[in-house]
Scaffold this motif. Structure first.
Motif, PDB file in Angstrom:
ATOM      1  N   VAL A  69       2.230  -3.800  50.127  1.00 35.34           N
ATOM      2  CA  VAL A  69       1.663  -3.940  48.788  1.00 35.34           C
ATOM      3  C   VAL A  69       0.207  -4.371  48.884  1.00 35.34           C
ATOM      4  CG1 VAL A  69       1.763  -5.285  46.645  1.00 35.34           C
ATOM      5  CG2 VAL A  69       3.859  -4.427  47.671  1.00 35.34           C
ATOM      6  N   ASP A  70      -0.111  -5.213  49.881  1.00 33.52           N
ATOM      7  CA  ASP A  70      -1.487  -5.686  50.044  1.00 33.52           C
ATOM      8  C   ASP A  70      -2.446  -4.520  50.261  1.00 33.52           C
ATOM      9  OD1 ASP A  70      -1.080  -8.532  49.866  1.00 33.52           O
ATOM     10  OD2 ASP A  70      -0.073  -8.393  51.795  1.00 33.52           O
ATOM     11  N   LEU A  71      -2.063  -3.594  51.140  1.00 33.59           N
ATOM     12  CA  LEU A  71      -2.928  -2.446  51.387  1.00 33.59           C
ATOM     13  C   LEU A  71      -3.001  -1.557  50.136  1.00 33.59           C
ATOM     14  CD1 LEU A  71      -4.700  -1.150  53.547  1.00 33.59           C
ATOM     15  CD2 LEU A  71      -2.756   0.292  54.174  1.00 33.59           C
ATOM     16  N   ALA A  72      -1.885  -1.461  49.428  1.00 34.42           N
ATOM     17  CA  ALA A  72      -1.871  -0.686  48.185  1.00 34.42           C
ATOM     18  C   ALA A  72      -2.851  -1.269  47.174  1.00 34.42           C
ATOM     19  CB  ALA A  72      -0.462  -0.663  47.593  1.00 34.42           C
ATOM     20  N   ASN A  73      -2.884  -2.582  47.072  1.00 30.70           N
ATOM     21  CA  ASN A  73      -3.801  -3.228  46.130  1.00 30.70           C
ATOM     22  C   ASN A  73      -5.261  -2.978  46.509  1.00 30.70           C
ATOM     23  OD1 ASN A  73      -1.662  -4.225  44.662  1.00 30.70           O
ATOM     24  ND2 ASN A  73      -1.640  -6.199  45.707  1.00 30.70           N
ATOM     25  N   LEU A  74      -5.544  -3.028  47.809  1.00 33.59           N
ATOM     26  CA  LEU A  74      -6.902  -2.743  48.272  1.00 33.59           C
ATOM     27  C   LEU A  74      -7.273  -1.280  47.991  1.00 33.59           C
ATOM     28  CD1 LEU A  74      -6.846  -4.644  51.695  1.00 33.59           C
ATOM     29  CD2 LEU A  74      -8.095  -5.315  49.626  1.00 33.59           C
ATOM     30  N   ALA A  75      -6.287  -0.396  48.145  1.00 33.20           N
ATOM     31  CA  ALA A  75      -6.518   1.023  47.848  1.00 33.20           C
ATOM     32  C   ALA A  75      -6.811   1.220  46.366  1.00 33.20           C
ATOM     33  CB  ALA A  75      -5.291   1.845  48.258  1.00 33.20           C
ATOM     34  N   LEU A  76      -6.089   0.506  45.521  1.00 38.84           N
ATOM     35  CA  LEU A  76      -6.336   0.591  44.079  1.00 38.84           C
ATOM     36  C   LEU A  76      -7.741   0.123  43.723  1.00 38.84           C
ATOM     37  CD1 LEU A  76      -3.009  -0.640  42.392  1.00 38.84           C
ATOM     38  CD2 LEU A  76      -3.996   1.644  42.305  1.00 38.84           C
ATOM     39  N   ASN A  77      -8.164  -0.972  44.360  1.00 38.33           N
ATOM     40  CA  ASN A  77      -9.511  -1.491  44.091  1.00 38.33           C
ATOM     41  C   ASN A  77     -10.584  -0.456  44.425  1.00 38.33           C
ATOM     42  OD1 ASN A  77      -8.404  -3.935  43.323  1.00 38.33           O
ATOM     43  ND2 ASN A  77      -8.786  -4.925  45.291  1.00 38.33           N
ATOM     44  N   TRP A  78     -10.438   0.144  45.597  1.00 37.10           N
ATOM     45  CA  TRP A  78     -11.446   1.117  46.028  1.00 37.10           C
ATOM     46  C   TRP A  78     -11.375   2.377  45.164  1.00 37.10           C
ATOM     47  CZ3 TRP A  78     -11.593   4.012  51.398  1.00 37.10           C
ATOM     48  CH2 TRP A  78     -12.831   4.695  51.504  1.00 37.10           C
ATOM     49  N   ALA A  79     -10.169   2.860  44.899  1.00 37.86           N
ATOM     50  CA  ALA A  79     -10.003   4.067  44.099  1.00 37.86           C
ATOM     51  C   ALA A  79     -10.588   3.887  42.702  1.00 37.86           C
ATOM     52  CB  ALA A  79      -8.524   4.434  43.999  1.00 37.86           C
ATOM     53  N   SER A  80     -10.317   2.747  42.106  1.00 35.21           N
ATOM     54  CA  SER A  80     -10.828   2.466  40.770  1.00 35.21           C
ATOM     55  C   SER A  80     -12.355   2.420  40.762  1.00 35.21           C
ATOM     56  CB  SER A  80     -10.265   1.138  40.261  1.00 35.21           C
ATOM     57  OG  SER A  80     -10.817   0.799  39.018  1.00 35.21           O
ATOM     58  N   ALA A  81     -12.923   1.826  41.817  1.00 38.89           N
ATOM     59  CA  ALA A  81     -14.388   1.742  41.922  1.00 38.89           C
ATOM     60  C   ALA A  81     -14.999   3.129  42.078  1.00 38.89           C
ATOM     61  CB  ALA A  81     -14.770   0.855  43.105  1.00 38.89           C
ATOM     62  N   ILE A  82     -14.362   3.991  42.872  1.00 36.39           N
ATOM     63  CA  ILE A  82     -14.856   5.364  43.024  1.00 36.39           C
ATOM     64  C   ILE A  82     -14.780   6.097  41.692  1.00 36.39           C
ATOM     65  CG2 ILE A  82     -14.408   7.611  44.087  1.00 36.39           C
ATOM     66  CD1 ILE A  82     -13.322   6.120  46.539  1.00 36.39           C
ATOM     67  N   GLU A  83     -13.644   5.937  41.011  1.00 39.28           N
ATOM     68  CA  GLU A  83     -13.438   6.643  39.742  1.00 39.28           C
ATOM     69  C   GLU A  83     -14.539   6.321  38.738  1.00 39.28           C
ATOM     70  OE1 GLU A  83     -10.058   7.055  36.234  1.00 39.28           O
ATOM     71  OE2 GLU A  83      -9.593   5.916  38.039  1.00 39.28           O
TER      72      GLU A  83
END
Length: 370
Positions: A69-83
């Motif tokens: 879940v930790d890596l998933a949360n980091l992925a969400l942060n980066w994905a949202s920033a790119i979006e």
């Protein structure tokens, strides 16, 4: 147990200490990267948010299991920033690689969340919406939205249901997958917002604009008019300039024009001219234009041409004193142009905050598709 010579105790100790120091340094680097990300979020610095979120994710890959879940949360942060860095759909060719990366990260987060929270958990909605918003193909976006809507509707969270449905409408309404069901999403969201939110809540006002725009495009003027007037009223009350307010005024101009209500149309032309963030000194802006009729005899002969003319836009946005400057193709092109130009409406020119008359020129091209 080992092959070859055994390492001296001193060497083993050095290797152990070296490994320990390396892990510690990695942890410190990750902690700093994540701290930088949080600081960038607080400052609202979009470029730094994306850069630090990327570094935190890349360092996090060494810290956490791939399905965590930790890596998933980091992925969400980066994905949202790119979006936030790329334009919304339709995506430009230039932004496709970044959009694809954001979608990949959302899919990773979604897969990890399914493992840890279950396939029907509310936690899946964020990565589902992100994946839908960054999907290049509309069919992939629709599939993610349908899943998110199904999950939301099983909850008792009305605001969540409305948020998901309006997001689905906004993404799919300009695609080949726009259907009556997609149209219904906007109206469902509006009904919920109207029930649970005050009339000046921004989500409710935006939804009011959306359904008003749909009714306007479908030429249901009696339904569109009160909705668009409500949008204008709320943005005026909020003293808040927004593109939806500008669009609502422009739609009302055209709505009143096609009903022959010129005074009402004029009021909204003037309102557009006075809107912020437009400058006190600004040129006239066209907001309603009709297309001239193509002379039948010319169309039958495949005849093309053009007309250049100048005219005055008065302080109320009306066209006055049109004059032909030049033309090509025949007198009927000039006749149809002059007959039509009186119906055009403008936001007037402003000087020192006051509407004034101003001259403008245009060229209308008459062409036949072969």
């Amino acid at each position: 147990m080992s092959h070859g010579k055994m390492l001296p105790i001193a060497c083993l100790l050095a290797l152990t200490l070296g490994t320990s120091l390396s892990v510690h340094a990695s942890e410190n680097s990750f902690a700093k990267a994540y701290s930088d990300y949080q600081a960038a979020v607080e400052k609202g610095d979009a470029a730094k948010i994306e850069a630090s979120a990327k570094i935190a994710y890349q360092l996090g890959e060494a810290q956490y299991a791939k399905d965590s879940v930790d890596l998933a949360n980091l992925a969400l942060n980066w994905a949202s920033a790119i979006e936030k860095q790329v334009a919304p759909y339709p995506f430009t060719e230039k932004n496709l690689p970044k959009t694809a990366k954001a979608n990949e990260l959302y899919q990773l987060a979604l897969a990890n969340y399914k493992v840890h929270y279950g396939k029907q958990a509310l936690e899946l909605i964020d990565p589902l919406l992100g994946a839908a918003q960054t999907a290049v193909e509309a069919k992939d976006a629709k599939e993610d939205f349908l899943t998110a809507i199904a999950i939301a509707e099983k909850s008792d969270k009305k605001k969540l249901i409305a948020d998901v449905k309006i997001a689905a409408f906004n993404r799919l309404s300009n695609t080949e997958l726009y259907t009556k069901s997609v149209r219904r999403y906007a109206f469902d969201a509006y009904d919920i917002y109207k029930e649970i939110l005050p009339e000046n809540a921004i989500d409710r006002v935006k939804a009011t604009f959306t359904v008003g725009a749909v009714e306007f495009v479908e030429k249901h003027d009696s339904k569109a008019e009160p909705l668009l007037l409500e949008v204008v009223k709320q943005f005026d009350a909020l003293n808040f300039s927004h593109p939806y307010a500008l669009s609502a005024h422009a739609y009302l101009v055209e709505l009143y024009e096609r009903q022959g209500k010129r005074d009402e149309s004029t009021a909204h032309c003037i309102a557009i001219g006075k809107m912020r963030p437009w400058a006190d000194a600004q040129e006239q802006q066209p907001i309603f234009r009709t297309v001239p009729d193509y002379p039948m005899s010319y169309a039958q002969r495949g005849k093309s041409g053009w007309v250049q003319l100048k005219f005055t836009v008065d302080e109320h946005g009306f066209v006055k004193n049109p004059e032909i400057l030049a033309s090509k193709g025949g007198a009927l092109f000039e006749k149809e142009t002059l007959k039509m130009i009186d119906k055009w409406r403008y936001a007037p020119k402003f000087e020192n905050g006051k509407a004034v008359e101003a001259q403008t020129t245009v060229q209308l091209d008459y062409t036949i598709s072969r």
